[in-house]
Design an enzyme around this catalytic site. Structure first.
Site, PDB file in Angstrom:
ATOM      1  N   CYS A  97      12.610   1.468  -3.135  1.00 48.73           N
ATOM      2  CA  CYS A  97      13.011   1.239  -1.747  1.00 48.73           C
ATOM      3  C   CYS A  97      13.774  -0.089  -1.654  1.00 48.73           C
ATOM      4  O   CYS A  97      13.548  -1.019  -2.429  1.00 48.73           O
ATOM      5  CB  CYS A  97      11.783   1.199  -0.841  1.00 48.73           C
ATOM      6  SG  CYS A  97      12.193   1.009   0.917  1.00 48.73           S
ATOM      7  N   ASP A 153      13.423  -2.266   0.527  1.00 47.65           N
ATOM      8  CA  ASP A 153      12.573  -3.272   1.172  1.00 47.65           C
ATOM      9  C   ASP A 153      12.567  -4.582   0.372  1.00 47.65           C
ATOM     10  O   ASP A 153      12.310  -4.572  -0.834  1.00 47.65           O
ATOM     11  CB  ASP A 153      11.147  -2.704   1.277  1.00 47.65           C
ATOM     12  CG  ASP A 153      10.275  -3.511   2.221  1.00 47.65           C
ATOM     13  OD1 ASP A 153      10.177  -4.737   2.023  1.00 47.65           O
ATOM     14  OD2 ASP A 153       9.703  -2.924   3.144  1.00 47.65           O
ATOM     15  N   ARG A 197      10.514  -6.824   0.181  1.00 47.46           N
ATOM     16  CA  ARG A 197       9.204  -7.211  -0.363  1.00 47.46           C
ATOM     17  C   ARG A 197       8.862  -6.485  -1.658  1.00 47.46           C
ATOM     18  O   ARG A 197       7.783  -6.694  -2.225  1.00 47.46           O
ATOM     19  CB  ARG A 197       8.108  -6.924   0.684  1.00 47.46           C
ATOM     20  CG  ARG A 197       8.286  -7.682   1.984  1.00 47.46           C
ATOM     21  CD  ARG A 197       7.410  -7.113   3.068  1.00 47.46           C
ATOM     22  NE  ARG A 197       7.773  -5.730   3.390  1.00 47.46           N
ATOM     23  CZ  ARG A 197       7.132  -4.971   4.278  1.00 47.46           C
ATOM     24  NH1 ARG A 197       6.093  -5.465   4.928  1.00 47.46           N
ATOM     25  NH2 ARG A 197       7.521  -3.727   4.511  1.00 47.46           N
ATOM     26  N   HIS A 215       6.376   2.602  -1.681  1.00 41.28           N
ATOM     27  CA  HIS A 215       5.391   1.563  -1.349  1.00 41.28           C
ATOM     28  C   HIS A 215       4.709   1.901  -0.032  1.00 41.28           C
ATOM     29  O   HIS A 215       5.300   2.510   0.851  1.00 41.28           O
ATOM     30  CB  HIS A 215       6.057   0.185  -1.284  1.00 41.28           C
ATOM     31  CG  HIS A 215       7.040   0.032  -0.159  1.00 41.28           C
ATOM     32  ND1 HIS A 215       6.742  -0.635   1.012  1.00 41.28           N
ATOM     33  CD2 HIS A 215       8.310   0.477  -0.025  1.00 41.28           C
ATOM     34  CE1 HIS A 215       7.796  -0.605   1.808  1.00 41.28           C
ATOM     35  NE2 HIS A 215       8.765   0.065   1.213  1.00 41.28           N
ATOM     36  N   CYS A 269       5.916   1.579   4.233  1.00 36.58           N
ATOM     37  CA  CYS A 269       7.377   1.684   4.159  1.00 36.58           C
ATOM     38  C   CYS A 269       7.969   1.926   5.553  1.00 36.58           C
ATOM     39  O   CYS A 269       7.652   2.928   6.212  1.00 36.58           O
ATOM     40  CB  CYS A 269       7.773   2.817   3.211  1.00 36.58           C
ATOM     41  SG  CYS A 269       9.566   3.006   3.042  1.00 36.58           S
TER      42      CYS A 269
HETATM   43 CO    CO Z   1      10.321   1.045   2.135  1.00 34.07          CO
END
Ligand code: CO
Length: 226
Positions: free
Chosen positions: A60, A62, A64, A116, A119
């Protein structure tokens, strides 16, 4: 007649930004490069020659979930493709090009779909049905959500959908023409589904390994969570 609007920036007139935080990034980059060569002076020289990653990570976007940092790998050790909600769609040309390069040129041995918990893309697919870019991108996840709710006769939690989405992406990879062609040519390519928890920084295996059809030890998808 020249059109100044389409003239791009040149080195002569390029100014980084008024935002000093960008200058900080360049400073951090110089410090990082220096740290890599401190104990290994030829580190970057070797990378210039070639990359030989064994892994292709589909994750992803993301911020993080930084792929190479999570598994503490150096540059050159993992080929990475990231998008919102870690989709492995054969109709996505950007993803398909990355997959083909990973499989046919780099000859990676493992492809891992890494989702994750928490999400935002998965949560958006459950709650939003828009006609904008995000809505179009997440349409397959929304379809998966509706089907999963029907199958389970009830509402699916966001984290359960994160897991279901990983199963679905590994399944899609297992029938992707690029992966099938590699398997038919004898490549020992394995597919894996993993999930990452932001709250403790740990990866967990969800399904796999999926190997070429007929190979011993290959796992069906979805496998029972480990
Ligand atoms: Co995500």
């Amino acid at each position: 007649m020249s059109n100044k609007l389409v003239k791009g920036p040149t080195r002569a007139n390029f100014v980084l930004s008024d935002d000093n935080s960008l200058l900080t990034l360049f400073g951090r980059n110089r410090a990082w490069a220096a740290s890599k060569t401190l104990t290994d002076p030829r580190f970057f020289d070797r990378l210039v020659d070639q990359q030989r990653p064994r892994y292709f990570w589909i994750g992803c976007s993301d911020s993080r979930v930084p792929a190479t940092e999570i598994v503490n790998l150096d540059p050159g050790e993992m080929f990475v493709h990231r998008n919102v909600a870690n989709l492995a769609s054969a109709s996505d040309q950007s993803f398909s090009a990355a997959l083909q390069f990973a499989v046919d040129v780099l000859r990676v041995q493992h492809i891992m779909v890494v989702g994750h918990y928490g999400c935002g893309g998965i949560e958006a697919a459950m709650n939003v049905d828009s006609e904008d870019a995000i809505g179009h991108w997440l349409a397959p996840v929304r379809t998966l959500y509706r089907h999963s709710c029907q199958d389970d006769s009830g509402q699916l939690s966001a984290n359960a959908l994160c897991e279901q989405n990983i199963f679905a992406q590994v399944e899609a990879l297992a029938v992707n023409p690029i992966v099938r062609a590699a398997w038919s040519q004898g490549a020992s390519l394995e597919l894996h589904g993993w999930i990452y928890a932001i709250e403790d920084g740990l990866l967990r295996p969800l399904c796999g390994p999926v190997r070429a059809p007929g190979t011993t030890g290959s796992s069906a998808v979805p496998a029972a969570p480990l």
